[in-house]
Enzyme design. Structure first.
Site, PDB file in Angstrom:
ATOM      1  N   GLY A   8       0.817  -1.362   0.047  1.00  0.00           N
ATOM      2  CA  GLY A   8       0.016  -0.018   0.212  1.00  0.00           C
ATOM      3  C   GLY A   8       0.903   1.355  -0.004  1.00  0.00           C
ATOM      4  N   TYR A  11      -0.861   6.882   3.413  1.00  0.00           N
ATOM      5  CA  TYR A  11      -0.275   7.773   4.435  1.00  0.00           C
ATOM      6  C   TYR A  11       0.686   6.992   5.185  1.00  0.00           C
ATOM      7  CZ  TYR A  11      -3.775  11.420   3.577  1.00  0.00           C
ATOM      8  OH  TYR A  11      -4.692  12.162   2.582  1.00  0.00           O
ATOM      9  N   ALA A  12       0.279   5.999   5.756  1.00  0.00           N
ATOM     10  CA  ALA A  12       1.254   5.206   6.716  1.00  0.00           C
ATOM     11  C   ALA A  12       2.553   4.704   6.149  1.00  0.00           C
ATOM     12  CB  ALA A  12       0.540   4.073   7.244  1.00  0.00           C
ATOM     13  N   GLU A 160     -18.050  17.456   4.929  1.00  0.00           N
ATOM     14  CA  GLU A 160     -17.310  17.891   3.893  1.00  0.00           C
ATOM     15  C   GLU A 160     -17.423  17.646   2.456  1.00  0.00           C
ATOM     16  OE1 GLU A 160     -12.836  18.414   6.164  1.00  0.00           O
ATOM     17  OE2 GLU A 160     -13.004  16.740   4.968  1.00  0.00           O
ATOM     18  N   ALA A 314      -5.989   9.816   8.797  1.00  0.00           N
ATOM     19  CA  ALA A 314      -4.716   9.935   8.108  1.00  0.00           C
ATOM     20  C   ALA A 314      -3.745  10.464   9.194  1.00  0.00           C
ATOM     21  CB  ALA A 314      -4.793  11.247   7.184  1.00  0.00           C
ATOM     22  N   LYS A 376      -6.716  24.093   8.649  1.00  0.00           N
ATOM     23  CA  LYS A 376      -6.812  23.003   7.848  1.00  0.00           C
ATOM     24  C   LYS A 376      -6.124  22.922   6.538  1.00  0.00           C
ATOM     25  CE  LYS A 376      -9.894  19.538   6.929  1.00  0.00           C
ATOM     26  NZ  LYS A 376      -9.534  18.979   5.685  1.00  0.00           N
TER      27      LYS A 376
END
Length: 398
Positions: A8, A11-12, A160, A314, A376
């Site tokens: 993958g 983000y990680a 959102e 995230a 943000k």
């Protein structure tokens, strides 16, 4: 040479790779496998749906990973004891990092998978945007006399999304040279209020702002079924049918389907329970988990204070990746890294279109309005800078 395999490009795993010093890549062979050649900034997918952004949320994986890391484009099918099975080939590993991301959770509600659209990746977000444009054309051409876009889920993603749609629909209508009327936006939430992670004050502020901008908010409204052109709901004890031109499902996610398709793991909702070192626990094959780490949406980590699992975000995934970068450095130096992972929440923010936001920073600092929106945007740009340096500050929003 030892094989370190990362599954993958979310983000990680990217936080992990970009936090390592160059010298580490001489200690082992690092390979990252992803079904997509591009990483997408998933916290901005709602803006892809609305048309506020397009490919500016994409980052070619090979452009952001260190040069000594090998990238393979393949779809993972199953994880086994010493190898990972992909559609194209099988990959051996000595150390495995599982960061495969999430999938939409229908909660077995009839019709959700068949008729609702989910906001899971860039391709789906882009497809939903095209569907919205096609629906607008049917209205323009007189094939329909009204449109009703329904977002199911009043959490961060749903709010959102519906906020961005309320901003962008008038612009889309102008682009198509059509009046922006007979178009309705609705946000459906089963809880008594939207944004239940925030205080009642912030939640009410967000709801008032949305309603001022023409969004219909239905709370205490549980989805029972999704049909081709409608949803069936239980609204405060009364069964109702709500007609819908398009239903977008943002009411829940779970781990990647690869987890549930891998008998090697013991999992629930496609997530593997992990300990404070981000390694699987309570596994049927526990003895085989010493060289495996699970990050992001595929890992279920308990908050030691509450005993509840942290919601997958995230922010959590990035902190896990940076933590494991320190762990593996110690491992290659022959040191025992015994310091456990501790999650430090830096707050939670929800954008409400281009002019407003609400959120909580720190333990008690509630903010709203343009200051919240600026923070943000700063958080979003921080990730772009981590991946691309100062070039990442330049947004090419379309």
């Amino acid at each position: 040479m030892k094989k370190v395999l990362l599954l993958g490009a979310g983000y990680a795993n990217l936080a992990f790779l970009t936090s390592l010093p160059k010298s580490v890549f001489n200690e082992a062979e690092f390979t990252i496998i992803s079904r997509d050649s591009e990483h997408y900034h998933s916290i901005l997918l709602h803006e892809v749906v609305s048309g506020a952004r397009d490919k500016s949320v994409l980052f070619p994986v090979e452009d952001v990973i260190p040069s000594k890391v090998k990238f393979i484009e393949d779809t993972i099918v199953e994880i086994q004891k010493d190898c990972v099975v992909g559609k194209n080939e099988t990959y051996l590993f000595d150390t495995l990092f599982v960061g495969l991301g999430f999938q939409s959770d229908s909660f077995n509600i009839p019709g959700i998978r068949e008729y609702a659209r989910s906001l899971v990746n860039y391709h789906e977000a882009s497809d939903i945007h095209e569907t919205i444009k096609q629906e607008l054309l049917t209205l323009k051409n007189g094939e329909k006399d009204h449109l009703h876009f329904v977002v199911c889920g009043g959490g961060l993603s749903g709010v959102e999304l519906v906020s961005s749609l309320s901003d962008q629909l008038p612009k889309l209508c102008r682009q198509l040279a059509m009046p922006c009327k007979n178009i309705k936006l609705t946000c459906v939430e089963a809880m008594p209020s939207i944004l239940p992670m925030f205080s009642r004050k912030l939640s009410s502020n967000a709801a008032a702002y949305l309603e001022k901008n023409g969004v219909d908010i239905l709370t205490n409204c549980k989805v029972l079924e999704c049909q081709k052109d409608a949803i069936i709901v239980d609204r405060a004890g009364t069964r109702e049918k709500i007609d819908a031109s398009l239903v977008i499902w943002t009411a829940g996610v779970k781990g990647n389907p690869v987890i549930e398709n891998s008998p090697f793991f013991t999992s629930a909702r496609s997530r593997v329970e992990i300990n404070e070192y981000l390694q699987p626990i309570n596994q049927e094959h526990q003895e085989d988990m010493n060289n495996i780490f699970v990050l992001g949406d595929c890992g279920a980590l308990k908050n030691p204070q509450t005993g509840r699992f942290y919601p997958p975000t995230a922010q959590l995934a990035m902190q896990q990746g940076m933590y494991l970068a320190k762990v593996i450095q110690d491992h290659f130096k022959g040191k025992m890294h015994i310091k456990p992972f501790v999650y430090h929440s830096q707050g939670c923010l929800c954008s409400l279109g281009k002019k407003h936001a609400v959120g909580q920073v720190g333990s008690s600092g509630e903010i709203k309005g343009r200051i919240a929106l600026c923070i943000k945007h700063a958080v979003e740009n921080k990730w772009r800078v981590k991946l691309k340096g100062l070039r990442g500050m330049i947004s090419t929003a379309s």
